[in-house]
Scaffold this active site. Sequence first.
Site, PDB file in Angstrom:
ATOM      1  N   CYS A 260      -3.365  28.666 -13.347  1.00  7.24           N
ATOM      2  CA  CYS A 260      -2.032  28.514 -12.775  1.00  7.24           C
ATOM      3  C   CYS A 260      -1.555  27.071 -12.957  1.00  7.24           C
ATOM      4  CB  CYS A 260      -2.041  28.876 -11.295  1.00  7.24           C
ATOM      5  SG  CYS A 260      -0.395  28.811 -10.516  1.00  7.24           S
TER       6      CYS A 260
ATOM      7  N   ASP B   5      -0.115  25.411 -10.811  1.00  6.87           N
ATOM      8  CA  ASP B   5      -0.198  24.778  -9.495  1.00  6.87           C
ATOM      9  C   ASP B   5      -0.889  23.420  -9.563  1.00  6.87           C
ATOM     10  OD1 ASP B   5      -1.184  24.150  -6.753  1.00  6.87           O
ATOM     11  OD2 ASP B   5      -0.289  26.095  -6.287  1.00  6.87           O
TER      12      ASP B   5
ATOM     13  N   ARG C  44      -2.531  21.845  -7.537  1.00  8.94           N
ATOM     14  CA  ARG C  44      -3.801  21.694  -6.837  1.00  8.94           C
ATOM     15  C   ARG C  44      -4.983  22.263  -7.616  1.00  8.94           C
ATOM     16  NH1 ARG C  44      -1.561  24.774  -1.795  1.00  8.94           N
ATOM     17  NH2 ARG C  44      -0.715  25.917  -3.567  1.00  8.94           N
TER      18      ARG C  44
ATOM     19  N   HIS D  53      -6.026  31.588  -7.960  1.00 12.30           N
ATOM     20  CA  HIS D  53      -6.373  30.718  -6.839  1.00 12.30           C
ATOM     21  C   HIS D  53      -5.740  31.188  -5.537  1.00 12.30           C
ATOM     22  CE1 HIS D  53      -2.489  28.414  -6.465  1.00 12.30           C
ATOM     23  NE2 HIS D  53      -2.328  28.926  -7.668  1.00 12.30           N
TER      24      HIS D  53
ATOM     25  N   CYS E 115      -1.476  30.868  -3.786  1.00 12.41           N
ATOM     26  CA  CYS E 115      -0.666  30.770  -5.010  1.00 12.41           C
ATOM     27  C   CYS E 115       0.799  31.124  -4.706  1.00 12.41           C
ATOM     28  CB  CYS E 115      -1.214  31.704  -6.083  1.00 12.41           C
ATOM     29  SG  CYS E 115      -0.286  31.652  -7.632  1.00 12.41           S
TER      30      CYS E 115
HETATM   31 ZN   LIG Z   1      -0.606  29.548  -8.444  1.00 10.42          ZN
END
Ligand SMILES: [Zn+2]
Lengths: 280, 232
Positions: B46, B48, B50, B102, B105
């Site tokens: 992803c 993302d 993090r 994850h 999300c």
């Molecule tokens: Zn995500």
Amino acid sequence: MALLKTRIVAPSLMLQTSFRALRRPNLSHALLSLSRTISSTSPAAHPRSPHTLVDWRTMAPQDISKYLRQTHDKVFEHNKAWAAEKCSKDPEFFAHLSAGQNPEYLWIGCSDSRIPAEQITGLEAGDVFVHRNIANLVCNTDLNAMSVITYAVEHLKVKHIVVCGHYGCGGVKAAMTPKDMGILNPWLRNIRDVYRLHEKELDAIADEETRYNRLVELNVMEQCRNVIKSASVQKSYAENKFPIVHGWVFGFHDGLLKDLNLDFEKVLADIQKIYNLTES
Amino acid sequence: MKTDQDTFLYALSSNNAWAGYKAHQNPDFFPKLASGQSPPILWLGCSDSRCPETTILGLQPGDVFVHRNIANIISPTDINTSAVIEYAVVHLKVKHVVLCGHTACGGAAASLADTRVGGVLDTWLTPLKAVRAANQEALDAIRDSQARIARIAELNVEAGVKVLMANWTIQEAVRERGLEVHGVLFDIATGRIRDLGFGTKPGGGAGAAGEEVRGRHAQLVFRGSNASMAAK
Ligand SMILES: [Zn+2]
Ligand SMILES: [Zn+2]
């Protein structure tokens, strides 16, 4: 394509910088914790300002050691003080990462294994939203990359979008190879289009490696333009004066990032003559 | 308070510090990088912020070829992902393909909501919407919203691995040189990766001696229902 020397200075927009240091017990080996400590420093912790970067390559070995020790000592001190302060103010600080993300950067880079965005920029988990594909391309009809840009700009409200290419890009070389590469053809075709846009300039470069390196730079600039052509970037900039789009190139030989100094406001104005998607 | 410009320059200045540190620690580091890449892992994850893959895995530049998109969706006709897979599997000959979802999300959460996300995003999230529709009852039965988001993230990885296993290039590499496909979930709150047991070794490799993905400085170990990282 004009590579203007002036770096864009954003309007007096004040932002909170978020240099979060995420501590994970399973990532605590020495190297990582050291590089993590470097990365959790603020610009002020560096011994010189970014404009007068210390060139460690021209230093004597003992000077490099001294320089690195100093910077690291400083960085450790800053980090310790910072972490202690964060924890005393908010014991839950590090747990907050799981509550949500608030990145200030969107990174659009190459899939190449040698360019992990977070490590080379010293940014932490939580700081940079990342899209990586073959040769850092941003194509109008690619819903994958366009979804990333939309989400980053409209929902996460990132302040900077960085398109980062790199010298010696295998994708760029593959694109210029006279060969049928199957499913890679439709993707890599975009790079040939960049070449065609700058055919005269590129053809005039005799040395092959120099020519490829220039194509890498021109490709980054072209992809920056494609980012700026998107509705989300144009609309957000009209409303908020961000995000600002930057073009960077990473060099393997020294590990350094080169800023191509894209003149964002000028490029945006040029683009909006034809590609304006705002209602102003 | 810092200005916008400071924020931007921070990344450039800390890159300088990083490059200096790396070169000092190992003078061969950059010359070696410049000589080419032969990453053992293709990471599909992803976007993302993090989930920084190379850091999560404790690996180094040169170890992980990366594609990251919204909600790590693997869509069979997506040219972007397809080009990455083709380049990594055929040209770089990676040994492992790791699809990683994850917890927490945003894309997964959006697919569970009944509102339009806007722009091109709704079209992109359609495969995830289909996963939701196919598992509506089971998902509805989960009371805790974070647990429900984590569950659809797992189901999304399962669906994505199915698409990967149906990819001709991957099928050929699995048959001819034992390419492995893994589906994992990254738990942001603990920093741990869990092998979901989809892919070429169904059942999470339970009972197996464990699978190691070696990087230059660390390795990712698939064992039982867990994946973990160990420094060399
Ligand atoms: Zn995500
Ligand atoms: Zn590349």
